[in-house]
Design a protein around this motif. Structure first.
Motif, PDB file in Angstrom:
ATOM      1  N   GLY A   1       0.781  -1.231   0.000  1.00  0.00           N
ATOM      2  CA  GLY A   1       0.000   0.000   0.000  1.00  0.00           C
ATOM      3  C   GLY A   1       0.814   1.282   0.000  1.00  0.00           C
ATOM      4  N   LEU A   2       2.132   1.188  -0.124  1.00  0.00           N
ATOM      5  CA  LEU A   2       2.999   2.362   0.048  1.00  0.00           C
ATOM      6  C   LEU A   2       3.248   3.073  -1.279  1.00  0.00           C
ATOM      7  CD1 LEU A   2       5.582   0.855   2.577  1.00  0.00           C
ATOM      8  CD2 LEU A   2       3.331   1.855   3.009  1.00  0.00           C
ATOM      9  N   LYS A   3       2.194   3.601  -1.852  1.00  0.00           N
ATOM     10  CA  LYS A   3       2.302   4.200  -3.185  1.00  0.00           C
ATOM     11  C   LYS A   3       3.054   5.534  -3.193  1.00  0.00           C
ATOM     12  CE  LYS A   3      -2.299   6.328  -2.910  1.00  0.00           C
ATOM     13  NZ  LYS A   3      -3.654   6.385  -3.537  1.00  0.00           N
ATOM     14  N   SER A   4       3.257   6.168  -2.018  1.00  0.00           N
ATOM     15  CA  SER A   4       3.989   7.444  -1.958  1.00  0.00           C
ATOM     16  C   SER A   4       5.436   7.267  -1.497  1.00  0.00           C
ATOM     17  CB  SER A   4       3.278   8.413  -1.009  1.00  0.00           C
ATOM     18  OG  SER A   4       1.966   8.694  -1.444  1.00  0.00           O
ATOM     19  N   LEU A   5       5.835   6.045  -1.194  1.00  0.00           N
ATOM     20  CA  LEU A   5       7.165   5.818  -0.626  1.00  0.00           C
ATOM     21  C   LEU A   5       8.266   6.229  -1.597  1.00  0.00           C
ATOM     22  CD1 LEU A   5       8.302   4.628   2.038  1.00  0.00           C
ATOM     23  CD2 LEU A   5       8.731   2.516   0.769  1.00  0.00           C
ATOM     24  N   ARG A   6       9.240   6.983  -1.069  1.00  0.00           N
ATOM     25  CA  ARG A   6      10.366   7.444  -1.884  1.00  0.00           C
ATOM     26  C   ARG A   6      11.696   6.845  -1.418  1.00  0.00           C
ATOM     27  NH1 ARG A   6       9.663  11.681  -5.134  1.00  0.00           N
ATOM     28  NH2 ARG A   6      11.780  12.473  -4.790  1.00  0.00           N
ATOM     29  N   ILE A   7      11.833   6.594  -0.124  1.00  0.00           N
ATOM     30  CA  ILE A   7      13.096   6.066   0.416  1.00  0.00           C
ATOM     31  C   ILE A   7      12.800   4.825   1.233  1.00  0.00           C
ATOM     32  CG2 ILE A   7      15.084   6.524   1.900  1.00  0.00           C
ATOM     33  CD1 ILE A   7      14.714   9.502   1.295  1.00  0.00           C
ATOM     34  N   LEU A   8      13.438   3.715   0.881  1.00  0.00           N
ATOM     35  CA  LEU A   8      13.272   2.455   1.594  1.00  0.00           C
ATOM     36  C   LEU A   8      14.639   1.917   1.980  1.00  0.00           C
ATOM     37  CD1 LEU A   8      11.660   0.073   2.671  1.00  0.00           C
ATOM     38  CD2 LEU A   8      11.604  -0.869   0.347  1.00  0.00           C
ATOM     39  N   MET A   9      14.875   1.825   3.304  1.00  0.00           N
ATOM     40  CA  MET A   9      16.163   1.379   3.828  1.00  0.00           C
ATOM     41  C   MET A   9      16.014  -0.003   4.464  1.00  0.00           C
ATOM     42  SD  MET A   9      17.639   4.199   2.987  1.00  0.00           S
ATOM     43  CE  MET A   9      19.264   4.196   3.745  1.00  0.00           C
ATOM     44  N   LEU A  10      16.681  -0.994   3.875  1.00  0.00           N
ATOM     45  CA  LEU A  10      16.652  -2.369   4.393  1.00  0.00           C
ATOM     46  C   LEU A  10      18.061  -2.904   4.587  1.00  0.00           C
ATOM     47  CD1 LEU A  10      13.801  -3.779   2.110  1.00  0.00           C
ATOM     48  CD2 LEU A  10      13.647  -3.368   4.569  1.00  0.00           C
ATOM     49  N   HIS A  11      19.022  -2.036   4.681  1.00  0.00           N
ATOM     50  CA  HIS A  11      20.427  -2.446   4.776  1.00  0.00           C
ATOM     51  C   HIS A  11      20.737  -3.086   6.128  1.00  0.00           C
ATOM     52  CE1 HIS A  11      21.305   1.111   7.332  1.00  0.00           C
ATOM     53  NE2 HIS A  11      20.362   1.669   6.606  1.00  0.00           N
ATOM     54  N   ASN A  12      21.799  -3.866   6.156  1.00  0.00           N
ATOM     55  CA  ASN A  12      22.275  -4.510   7.389  1.00  0.00           C
ATOM     56  C   ASN A  12      21.198  -5.370   8.046  1.00  0.00           C
ATOM     57  OD1 ASN A  12      23.909  -1.820   7.104  1.00  0.00           O
ATOM     58  ND2 ASN A  12      25.194  -3.197   8.313  1.00  0.00           N
ATOM     59  N   ASN A  13      20.703  -6.333   7.268  1.00  0.00           N
ATOM     60  CA  ASN A  13      19.754  -7.312   7.768  1.00  0.00           C
ATOM     61  C   ASN A  13      20.207  -8.708   7.349  1.00  0.00           C
ATOM     62  OD1 ASN A  13      17.250  -6.201   9.242  1.00  0.00           O
ATOM     63  ND2 ASN A  13      17.501  -4.737   7.566  1.00  0.00           N
ATOM     64  N   ARG A  14      19.278  -9.653   7.289  1.00  0.00           N
ATOM     65  CA  ARG A  14      19.627 -11.037   6.955  1.00  0.00           C
ATOM     66  C   ARG A  14      18.797 -11.550   5.779  1.00  0.00           C
ATOM     67  NH1 ARG A  14      19.801 -13.425  13.206  1.00  0.00           N
ATOM     68  NH2 ARG A  14      21.478 -12.049  13.940  1.00  0.00           N
ATOM     69  N   ILE A  15      18.428 -10.655   4.890  1.00  0.00           N
ATOM     70  CA  ILE A  15      17.621 -11.010   3.721  1.00  0.00           C
ATOM     71  C   ILE A  15      18.461 -11.830   2.751  1.00  0.00           C
ATOM     72  CG2 ILE A  15      16.256 -10.078   1.820  1.00  0.00           C
ATOM     73  CD1 ILE A  15      15.988  -7.494   3.552  1.00  0.00           C
TER      74      ILE A  15
ATOM     75  N   VAL B   1       5.730   2.679  -6.866  1.00  0.00           N
ATOM     76  CA  VAL B   1       5.886   3.389  -8.148  1.00  0.00           C
ATOM     77  C   VAL B   1       6.648   4.700  -7.999  1.00  0.00           C
ATOM     78  CG1 VAL B   1       3.861   2.342  -9.192  1.00  0.00           C
ATOM     79  CG2 VAL B   1       3.587   4.415  -7.812  1.00  0.00           C
ATOM     80  N   ASN B   2       6.741   5.241  -6.787  1.00  0.00           N
ATOM     81  CA  ASN B   2       7.437   6.517  -6.582  1.00  0.00           C
ATOM     82  C   ASN B   2       8.761   6.349  -5.850  1.00  0.00           C
ATOM     83  OD1 ASN B   2       5.628   8.668  -7.665  1.00  0.00           O
ATOM     84  ND2 ASN B   2       4.165   7.708  -6.269  1.00  0.00           N
ATOM     85  N   LEU B   3       9.220   5.120  -5.711  1.00  0.00           N
ATOM     86  CA  LEU B   3      10.461   4.871  -4.982  1.00  0.00           C
ATOM     87  C   LEU B   3      11.657   5.479  -5.715  1.00  0.00           C
ATOM     88  CD1 LEU B   3      11.234   3.377  -2.347  1.00  0.00           C
ATOM     89  CD2 LEU B   3      11.978   1.467  -3.784  1.00  0.00           C
ATOM     90  N   VAL B   4      12.493   6.210  -4.952  1.00  0.00           N
ATOM     91  CA  VAL B   4      13.683   6.861  -5.505  1.00  0.00           C
ATOM     92  C   VAL B   4      14.950   6.175  -5.023  1.00  0.00           C
ATOM     93  CG1 VAL B   4      15.005   9.017  -5.563  1.00  0.00           C
ATOM     94  CG2 VAL B   4      12.511   9.075  -5.740  1.00  0.00           C
ATOM     95  N   THR B   5      14.983   5.768  -3.754  1.00  0.00           N
ATOM     96  CA  THR B   5      16.168   5.133  -3.177  1.00  0.00           C
ATOM     97  C   THR B   5      15.797   3.807  -2.537  1.00  0.00           C
ATOM     98  OG1 THR B   5      17.259   7.251  -2.735  1.00  0.00           O
ATOM     99  CG2 THR B   5      18.023   5.344  -1.471  1.00  0.00           C
ATOM    100  N   LEU B   6      16.547   2.751  -2.901  1.00  0.00           N
ATOM    101  CA  LEU B   6      16.357   1.429  -2.307  1.00  0.00           C
ATOM    102  C   LEU B   6      17.722   0.926  -1.842  1.00  0.00           C
ATOM    103  CD1 LEU B   6      14.781  -1.121  -1.613  1.00  0.00           C
ATOM    104  CD2 LEU B   6      15.013  -1.850  -4.001  1.00  0.00           C
ATOM    105  N   ASP B   7      17.866   0.742  -0.528  1.00  0.00           N
ATOM    106  CA  ASP B   7      19.146   0.322   0.042  1.00  0.00           C
ATOM    107  C   ASP B   7      19.022  -1.093   0.595  1.00  0.00           C
ATOM    108  OD1 ASP B   7      21.607   0.027   1.212  1.00  0.00           O
ATOM    109  OD2 ASP B   7      21.549   1.912   2.329  1.00  0.00           O
ATOM    110  N   LEU B   8      19.701  -2.034  -0.061  1.00  0.00           N
ATOM    111  CA  LEU B   8      19.747  -3.435   0.361  1.00  0.00           C
ATOM    112  C   LEU B   8      21.166  -3.867   0.712  1.00  0.00           C
ATOM    113  CD1 LEU B   8      17.309  -4.761  -2.372  1.00  0.00           C
ATOM    114  CD2 LEU B   8      16.892  -4.898   0.092  1.00  0.00           C
ATOM    115  N   THR B   9      22.015  -2.905   1.002  1.00  0.00           N
ATOM    116  CA  THR B   9      23.416  -3.171   1.321  1.00  0.00           C
ATOM    117  C   THR B   9      23.554  -4.071   2.542  1.00  0.00           C
ATOM    118  OG1 THR B   9      23.946  -0.957   0.503  1.00  0.00           O
ATOM    119  CG2 THR B   9      25.651  -2.070   1.774  1.00  0.00           C
ATOM    120  N   MET B  10      24.574  -4.902   2.539  1.00  0.00           N
ATOM    121  CA  MET B  10      24.970  -5.725   3.672  1.00  0.00           C
ATOM    122  C   MET B  10      23.834  -6.618   4.169  1.00  0.00           C
ATOM    123  SD  MET B  10      27.175  -4.654   7.082  1.00  0.00           S
ATOM    124  CE  MET B  10      28.439  -3.839   6.086  1.00  0.00           C
TER     125      MET B  10
END
Length: 490
Positions: A347-361, A373-382
């Motif tokens: 449901g996060l149609k306005s989301l622009r920044i999503l930080m998921l770094h430093n996890n166990r994915i 659809v409006n995401l600008v930054t996606l961080d999946l580092t580490m």
């Protein structure tokens, strides 16, 4: 008799009836003698009285708690035995009937039980102190009373209707301070306040900003904020809170910004935000939260920023943020997330920044980011990502920055970047990439920065870089061989 006093009695009973574990080392002056003295002096008169006519007040209870804490602290290195209901295992005996040589484990468990007991006693102490805390003088807000406010020990400004005791080493609020009831802003940050009386802010119905951050608060009365209907900003970060009563924020109907970061909160009651429905910013980073309740944010239709980073969350379940249509920034970095349901971000149609770094994915499905659809930054580092579905980024037409460094990718799935034509920065450093194929970067006509360092590249097709017509920085830099050549990177 108050609930805190009743709980105090139960804890004292447990402590004073504790047994010494078999094999437990004995001190020359057994602590049970001190406990017996404590029982005779404080406990027996308390439990022998008629609780219906109990006149023990919070101050007297606090005195008993203080004596108990002094007694516990005087015991030698955790040798005091745990309560019976802790049910610690008995030490094993060898064939000669002697105690197990591994008594360190028992000592450690005993110490842990005592630590938990001390923690519970201190929690009750905090509750009792909140009842006995002094409070300042609340006035109606006339000009004369504002003049009294400015002559107090803290700084008071009648023009801005503000008050500050910032960084004044306060252990409690100053009782001689006059606080006009039309106050708009109060700053009590950077002191050594450990608790506050439940009536500290009673009647301040026009207060808009309250800062009690950077203290040593370990308890908040649930009705501390009940009169603050106009409050917009509440800052409680950098304290020592472990628990929050579900009712604490229920009266804050107009609250916009809530900062509870850098505390020791382990459990979030699912109903804690139910009545504070105008929140735009919630910061819960740097706590001890393990579970993200599915209905925690069900009424937060105005929320724009949520920071849950630096906690211990392991899973993000379906429906937890589905209603947050105005959310723009979401940070779950530095957790222990291994599982994310595919429709978690639906449901996060306005989301622009999503930080998921430093996890166990470990893997990314083809539908998990479908509606961003409006995401600008996606961080999946580490993370531990070894597999990404080739359709994972379809629909992210505004994605500008994709960070995939420090994972376990051995190859780039076909057409992975075909639909992220707006991407200008891509990091793939510190993965397990061994080859680059011709179409690996197809679709990245706007890419300016590509980080490939610290992989184990042995061969790459020179045509892999042909789509990168806007590339400005390639790390490590390399001489691109003639088109069509499969060339060793060395």
């Amino acid at each position: 008799m108050s609930l805190a006093v009743l709980e105090l009695v139960s804890i004292i009973l447990l402590l004073c009836t504790a047994e010494v574990l078999p094999g437990q080392p004995q001190s020359r002056d057994p602590p049970t003698q001190s406990l017996d003295e404590f029982r005779q002096r404080y406990l027996l008169p308390l439990i022998s009285s008629d609780t219906r006519n109990c006149t023990l007040n919070a101050c007297e209870s606090l005195g008993i708690v203080s004596q108990l804490l002094m007694l516990i602290n005087s015991m030698p290195n955790g040798t005091q035995s745990p309560a019976r209901d802790q049910r610690l295992p008995k030490p094993k005996m060898d064939v000669h009937g002697n105690g197990d040589a591994n008594s360190d484990e028992i000592n450690a468990m005993t110490h842990l039980a005592n630590f938990d007991l001390v923690k519970r006693v201190r929690q009750i102490e905090s509750r009792l102190r909140s009842v006995e805390q002094p409070i300042w003088h609340l006035s109606s807000g006339s000009q004369i009373e504002w003049n009294h406010c400015t002559s107090g020990v803290c700084r008071c400004n009648p023009d801005t209707k503000s008050f500050t005791c910032w960084n004044t080493n306060l252990k409690s609020v100053p009782v001689t301070q006059v606080i006009p009831m039309n106050m708009v802003s109060i700053d009590l940050s950077r002191n050594i306040l450990s608790t506050l009386h439940k009536d500290t802010f009673r009647g301040l119905t026009l207060l808009k900003e309250l800062d009690i951050s950077n203290n040593v608060l370990d308890f908040l009365p649930f009705d501390l904020f009940q009169d603050l209907d106009s409050l917009l900003h509440l800052r409680i970060q950098n304290n020592q809170l472990e628990d929050i009563d579900p009712r604490t924020f229920w009266k804050l109907r107009n609250l916009n910004i809530l900062d509870l970061s850098k505390n020791e909160i382990g459990l979030l009651p699912e109903s804690i935000f139910f009545h504070a429905q105008r929140l735009t910013v919630i910061n819960m980073c740097d706590n001890q939260i393990k579970n993200f309740p599915p209905n925690l944010l069900r009424d937060q239709l105005e929320l724009e920023e949520l920071d849950m980073s630096r906690n211990k969350i392991e899973r993000l379940g379906s429906g937890s943020v589905r209603s947050l249509e105005k959310l723009k920034t979401l940070d779950f970095g530095w957790n222990q997330i291994a599982k994310i349901d595919d429709d978690f971000f639906a449901g996060l149609k306005s989301l622009r920044i999503l930080m998921l770094h430093n996890n166990r994915i470990s893997s990314i499905s083809g539908t998990i980011f479908n509606n961003l659809v409006n995401l600008v930054t996606l961080d999946l580092t580490m993370n531990r990502i070894s597999h990404i579905d080739g359709q994972a980024f379809v629909g992210l037409k505004h994605l500008n920055e994709l960070l995939l460094g420090q994972n376990s990718m051995s190859s780039i799935p076909a057409d992975l970047f075909l639909h992220v034509s707006a991407l200008t920065r891509l990091t793939l450093f510190s993965n397990n990439l061994t080859t680059l194929e011709e179409d690996d970067f197809r679709g990245l006509g706007s890419l300016k920065i590509l980080m490939l360092n610290n992989n184990i590249l042995k061969y790459f097709d020179a045509r892999a870089f042909e789509p990168l017509t806007q590339l400005e920085k390639l790390h490590p830099s390399a001489v691109v061989p003639p088109p069509g050549a499969l060339t060793p990177t060395s």
